[in-house]
Scaffold this motif. Structure first.
Motif, short mmCIF file in Angstrom:
data_model
loop_
_atom_site.label_atom_id
_atom_site.label_comp_id
_atom_site.label_asym_id
_atom_site.label_seq_id
_atom_site.Cartn_x
_atom_site.Cartn_y
_atom_site.Cartn_z
N MET A 1 0.84 -1.18 0.00
CA MET A 1 0.00 0.00 0.00
C MET A 1 0.89 1.25 0.00
SD MET A 1 -2.98 1.07 2.75
CE MET A 1 -3.83 -0.49 2.49
N PHE A 2 0.62 2.17 -0.90
CA PHE A 2 1.41 3.38 -1.01
C PHE A 2 1.00 4.40 0.05
CE2 PHE A 2 1.63 1.56 -5.26
CZ PHE A 2 2.98 1.68 -5.55
N ILE A 3 1.96 5.23 0.47
CA ILE A 3 1.72 6.36 1.36
C ILE A 3 2.08 7.62 0.59
CG2 ILE A 3 2.33 7.45 3.56
CD1 ILE A 3 3.20 4.65 4.53
N VAL A 4 1.20 8.62 0.60
CA VAL A 4 1.39 9.78 -0.26
C VAL A 4 1.41 11.09 0.51
CG1 VAL A 4 0.34 8.66 -2.26
CG2 VAL A 4 -1.09 9.97 -0.69
N THR A 5 2.10 12.08 -0.08
CA THR A 5 1.99 13.46 0.37
C THR A 5 0.80 14.10 -0.33
OG1 THR A 5 3.38 14.32 -1.42
CG2 THR A 5 4.51 13.58 0.59
N ALA A 6 0.46 15.31 0.09
CA ALA A 6 -0.64 16.02 -0.56
C ALA A 6 -0.34 16.26 -2.03
CB ALA A 6 -0.91 17.34 0.16
N LYS A 7 0.88 16.70 -2.34
CA LYS A 7 1.24 16.98 -3.74
C LYS A 7 1.18 15.73 -4.58
CE LYS A 7 4.67 19.03 -6.82
NZ LYS A 7 4.42 17.99 -7.83
N GLU A 8 1.69 14.62 -4.04
CA GLU A 8 1.64 13.37 -4.78
C GLU A 8 0.21 12.95 -5.06
OE1 GLU A 8 5.85 11.59 -2.94
OE2 GLU A 8 3.91 10.99 -2.11
N MET A 9 -0.67 13.11 -4.08
CA MET A 9 -2.07 12.73 -4.29
C MET A 9 -2.73 13.62 -5.33
SD MET A 9 -3.99 10.28 -3.05
CE MET A 9 -4.79 9.91 -4.61
N TYR A 10 -2.42 14.92 -5.29
CA TYR A 10 -2.96 15.82 -6.32
C TYR A 10 -2.48 15.41 -7.71
CZ TYR A 10 -4.94 19.28 -3.10
OH TYR A 10 -5.71 19.93 -2.17
N ASP A 11 -1.19 15.07 -7.82
CA ASP A 11 -0.64 14.66 -9.11
C ASP A 11 -1.29 13.37 -9.60
OD1 ASP A 11 1.06 16.84 -9.20
OD2 ASP A 11 2.79 15.76 -8.41
N ILE A 12 -1.49 12.44 -8.68
CA ILE A 12 -2.13 11.17 -9.03
C ILE A 12 -3.56 11.39 -9.49
CG2 ILE A 12 -2.97 8.99 -8.03
CD1 ILE A 12 -0.37 9.14 -6.21
N ASP A 13 -4.29 12.23 -8.76
CA ASP A 13 -5.67 12.55 -9.15
C ASP A 13 -5.70 13.24 -10.52
OD1 ASP A 13 -6.85 11.47 -6.91
OD2 ASP A 13 -7.07 13.38 -5.85
N HIS A 14 -4.82 14.21 -10.71
CA HIS A 14 -4.82 14.97 -11.96
C HIS A 14 -4.53 14.06 -13.15
CE1 HIS A 14 -3.21 17.73 -15.07
NE2 HIS A 14 -4.15 18.53 -14.61
N TYR A 15 -3.53 13.18 -13.00
CA TYR A 15 -3.19 12.25 -14.08
C TYR A 15 -4.38 11.34 -14.38
CZ TYR A 15 -0.40 8.98 -16.87
OH TYR A 15 0.09 8.21 -17.89
N THR A 16 -5.03 10.85 -13.30
CA THR A 16 -6.16 9.94 -13.47
C THR A 16 -7.33 10.63 -14.16
OG1 THR A 16 -5.49 8.70 -11.50
CG2 THR A 16 -7.75 8.39 -12.26
N MET A 17 -7.58 11.87 -13.79
CA MET A 17 -8.72 12.59 -14.37
C MET A 17 -8.44 13.08 -15.79
SD MET A 17 -10.28 14.82 -11.17
CE MET A 17 -8.74 15.62 -10.76
N GLN A 18 -7.23 13.62 -16.01
CA GLN A 18 -6.95 14.26 -17.29
C GLN A 18 -6.34 13.31 -18.32
OE1 GLN A 18 -8.05 17.32 -17.81
NE2 GLN A 18 -8.81 17.37 -15.71
N THR A 19 -5.29 12.59 -17.94
CA THR A 19 -4.58 11.74 -18.90
C THR A 19 -5.33 10.44 -19.14
OG1 THR A 19 -2.47 12.69 -18.17
CG2 THR A 19 -2.37 10.65 -19.44
N ILE A 20 -5.76 9.78 -18.07
CA ILE A 20 -6.52 8.55 -18.24
C ILE A 20 -7.94 8.86 -18.70
CG2 ILE A 20 -7.47 6.53 -17.05
CD1 ILE A 20 -4.97 6.44 -15.37
N GLY A 21 -8.50 9.96 -18.18
CA GLY A 21 -9.79 10.40 -18.68
C GLY A 21 -10.98 10.21 -17.76
N TYR A 22 -10.74 10.03 -16.46
CA TYR A 22 -11.84 9.84 -15.53
C TYR A 22 -12.69 11.10 -15.36
CZ TYR A 22 -10.91 5.20 -13.55
OH TYR A 22 -10.78 3.85 -13.35
N GLY A 23 -12.09 12.28 -15.51
CA GLY A 23 -12.84 13.51 -15.33
C GLY A 23 -13.46 13.58 -13.95
N ASN A 24 -14.71 14.03 -13.90
CA ASN A 24 -15.39 14.20 -12.61
C ASN A 24 -15.87 12.88 -12.00
OD1 ASN A 24 -15.04 16.94 -12.66
ND2 ASN A 24 -17.01 17.35 -13.65
N LEU A 25 -15.67 11.76 -12.71
CA LEU A 25 -16.06 10.47 -12.14
C LEU A 25 -15.32 10.17 -10.84
CD1 LEU A 25 -16.28 8.08 -15.23
CD2 LEU A 25 -18.15 8.81 -13.74
N LEU A 26 -14.11 10.72 -10.69
CA LEU A 26 -13.30 10.40 -9.52
C LEU A 26 -13.99 10.86 -8.23
CD1 LEU A 26 -10.68 8.86 -9.69
CD2 LEU A 26 -9.43 10.99 -9.35
N MET A 27 -14.61 12.05 -8.25
CA MET A 27 -15.32 12.53 -7.06
C MET A 27 -16.54 11.67 -6.78
SD MET A 27 -16.65 16.41 -6.20
CE MET A 27 -14.97 17.03 -6.06
#
Length: 273
Positions: A1-27
């Motif tokens: 299980m990964f442990i993240v900082t706030a910045k890392e979590m923001y980067d992970i969310d952004h990549y998932t929403m924008q690059t992978i394409g989840y968009g607002n589905l993540l929320m």
């Protein structure tokens, strides 16, 4: 299980929403996953007050509220902050909740909070997420104080409001949660002595992040019992300690032998000579 900082979590969310394409589905995924965990903690007989802020953590809170409301929970939402400050995604999920005939009280000052805060025994905290960068302002500070003082059960969404998500001491005031349902991955402050007790019992929910995205942005992991056991080699029943090498432990001093003693005991318990 990964442990993240706030910045890392923001980067992970952004990549998932924008690059992978989840968009607002993540929320939507986050709120639904948290709500599912809450059903294991709180029964439908308990009226629930969901306190939401104007940022993304508040959006998660609105999804939690709608999901629980739609399956028969007695839910009300207290929004702490003006409508004008709502992020677009939060505004969207607030409207969905209202469209489902949910009740929202808007509290923009201490007086309004005092008026709406009566008999709030079971509280879901979705006031502030991992984006905290300064001391808590009003009316959030008053909301946190009232929740800590009056609520008998507090469940925080992602992180207890007011806590830093990374290393660092509590700067002002924070929710003292009984349960925390964190989203995606544990945050660093879960493991810092000055902040870990605020989380209460905690659990992690997956909301659709791919493992390679975590690997892209962090290499910090939590060693669980299962992961540790996977690193231990299998041994033949006929084996003895001499078959598996020898270890040398160097350390300690006359007046501080504790760490050395623990290391030696650990080696002995794992069968090392």
């Amino acid at each position: 299980m990964f442990i993240v900082t706030a910045k890392e979590m923001y980067d992970i969310d952004h990549y998932t929403m924008q690059t992978i394409g989840y968009g607002n589905l993540l929320m939507e995924n986050a709120g639904r996953a948290v709500a599912e965990k809450i059903t294991k903690i709180i029964s439908k007989e308990e009226p629930i007050s969901v306190f939401v802020g104007t940022g993304h953590n508040g959006g998660d809170g609105y999804v939690v509220a709608r999901t629980l409301w739609n399956i028969g929970y007695d839910i009300e939402v207290i929004q702490v902050g003006e409508n004008e400050k709502l992020k677009p995604e939060v505004r969207f999920h607030k409207q969905l909740f209202i469209n489902c005939r949910g009740t929202v009280h808007v509290a923009v000052d201490d007086e309004t909070l005092q008026h709406v805060f009566t008999n709030k025994k079971v509280v879901i905290d979705a006031l502030i997420g991992i984006g905290l960068t300064e001391n808590i302002r009003e009316p959030i500070a008053t909301a946190i104080s009232l929740i800590n003082k009056e609520a008998e059960m507090i469940v925080s969404v992602d992180i207890p409001s007011g806590l830093p998500s990374d290393e660092g001491n509590l700067s002002s005031i924070a929710i003292q949660a009984h349960h925390t349902i964190t989203i995606g991955a544990p945050k660093m402050s879960m493991f810092i002595p000055s902040t870990e007790d605020f989380y209460g019992n905690w659990d992690v929910v997956s909301i659709g992040h791919s493992p390679f995205v975590f690997e892209k942005y962090t290499n910090r992991i939590m060693i669980t019992k299962e992961l540790f056991q996977q690193t231990m080699p299998r041994r033949k029943k006929s084996a003895h300690k001499g078959d598996h090498g020898r270890g040398l432990i160097i350390g300690g001093c006359d007046n501080m032998p504790g760490a050395l003693a623990m290391a030696v005991k650990a080696a002995l318990k794992t069968g090392r000579d």
